[in-house]
Design a protein around this motif. Structure first.
Motif: not given
Length: 252
Positions: A156-164, A170-179, A190-198
Motif C-alpha cells: 500500500l505504501i509503495y504503490k499508493k503512498g504520497y506525502a502532503r 508528492v510521491p514517495l520516490t525521493d528519500n530526501n523528502i522523507i528525511e 520509505i522502508e522506515d515508514i513501512v516499519h513505523e506503521i507496521a
C-alpha cells in the motif's frame, strides 16, 4: 463499338491501401465531429447538466429522511453494551470508506472527515485506540476495516503512498523528502515508514500526518454489494479482522 478508353481495365489498388483510405476517412469524420462538439457541445452539455441538477421536492424529502434515519441508527449503535464490541486483536487498523453521500447525516460526515476519509474508496492506517473504535462504531455502515498484514502495509505504501507538502501530493520516490520532514525522528527512507506503521512505533502519528489518505482502486463488480450490514452478517461494513487483507489486495 467500344472506345479504347472504355476497353482499358481499371487501375489495380491493393486491399491494404483501400483499408488505409477507409480508416483515414473515418478519422476525418470523427475529428470533424469532435471539433463541432467542442464548439457547440459545451453549452449544450452545460444546459443539460443544469437541468439534471434540479432536484424535485420529493428528492429533498427523501434525503432529509435518510439523514435523520442515519442519525437515529448511529445513536442506537452507540448504545450497544461494551461486551458486544469486540476488542481489537492488533494495534494497527486499516480503514476503507466504502460508501456514503447524500444519505449521511452531517454528524456522520464529520466523523468520517475526522478519520481523514473524505472520499469513497479512500483508506487510512490508524492506531486501534478506544476513541477510534468508538468512532468506527458510529460510522460502521460506511466503512470496513481490519488488521493489515506486513505484505499489504508495504505494498500500500509503495504503490499508493504520497506525502502532503505545502498542500500538494508528492510521491514517495525521493528519500530526501522523507528525511527532510521525518529525519528528526530517525525516519529517513520509505522502508522506515513501512516499519513505523507496521509496528505502530513511537512516531506513528507523525508518519501518518506526513502521508495523505490512500486512494484505492474501485473494486470489481460483485466484490462489494453495497450492503450496509456488518460483514459477519453478509454485508460489506464493519470489522473484517484478517479478511481485510483479501479486500486490500484486490483494491490496491
Amino acid at each position: 463499338m467500344m472506345t479504347e478508353e472504355e476497353g482499358q481495365p481499371l487501375p489495380y489498388v491493393s486491399e491494404i491501401v483501400l483499408k488505409k483510405r477507409k480508416i483515414k476517412d473515418e478519422l476525418a469524420v470523427t475529428r470533424k465531429t469532435q471539433l463541432e462538439l467542442g464548439k457547440y457541445g459545451a453549452k449544450k452539455s452545460k444546459k443539460q447538466s443544469d437541468v439534471s441538477d434540479i432536484k424535485r421536492p420529493e428528492q429533498f424529502i427523501k434525503e432529509f429522511r435518510d439523514k435523520e434515519l442515519d442519525l437515529i441508527r448511529m445513536k442506537q449503535r452507540t448504545k450497544r453494551p461494551k461486551s458486544m464490541i469486540s476488542k481489537p486483536k492488533s494495534k494497527l487498523l486499516f480503514i476503507i470508506r466504502m460508501q456514503g453521500k447524500n444519505d449521511m447525516h452531517p454528524k456522520t460526515r464529520k466523523i468520517l472527515y475526522k478519520l481523514r476519509l473524505r472520499k469513497v474508496f479512500s483508506g487510512v492506517f490508524v492506531k486501534a485506540t478506544e476513541g477510534v473504535i468508538e468512532m468506527l462504531q458510529k460510522v460502521e455502515p460506511y466503512v470496513t476495516y481490519g488488521y493489515p498484514n506486513l505484505k499489504n502495509v508495504k505494498e500500500l505504501i509503495y504503490k499508493k503512498g504520497y506525502a502532503r507538502i505545502d498542500k500538494k501530493a508528492v510521491p514517495l520516490t525521493d528519500n530526501n523528502i522523507i528525511e527532510q520532514t521525518l529525519g528528526k525522528y530517525g525516519i529517513i527512507c520509505i522502508e522506515d515508514i513501512v516499519h513505523e506503521i507496521a509496528n505502530v512505533g513511537p512516531h506513528f502519528k507523525e508518519v501518518i500526518h506526513f502521508m495523505g489518505p490512500l486512494m484505492l482502486s474501485k473494486p470489481e463488480d460483485g466484490l462489494i454489494q453495497g450492503k450496509k450490514q456488518p460483514f459477519k452478517e453478509g454485508g460489506d461494513a464493519g470489522n473484517r479482522e484478517d479478511e481485510i487483507n483479501d479486500l486490500i489486495s484486490k483494491m490496491n
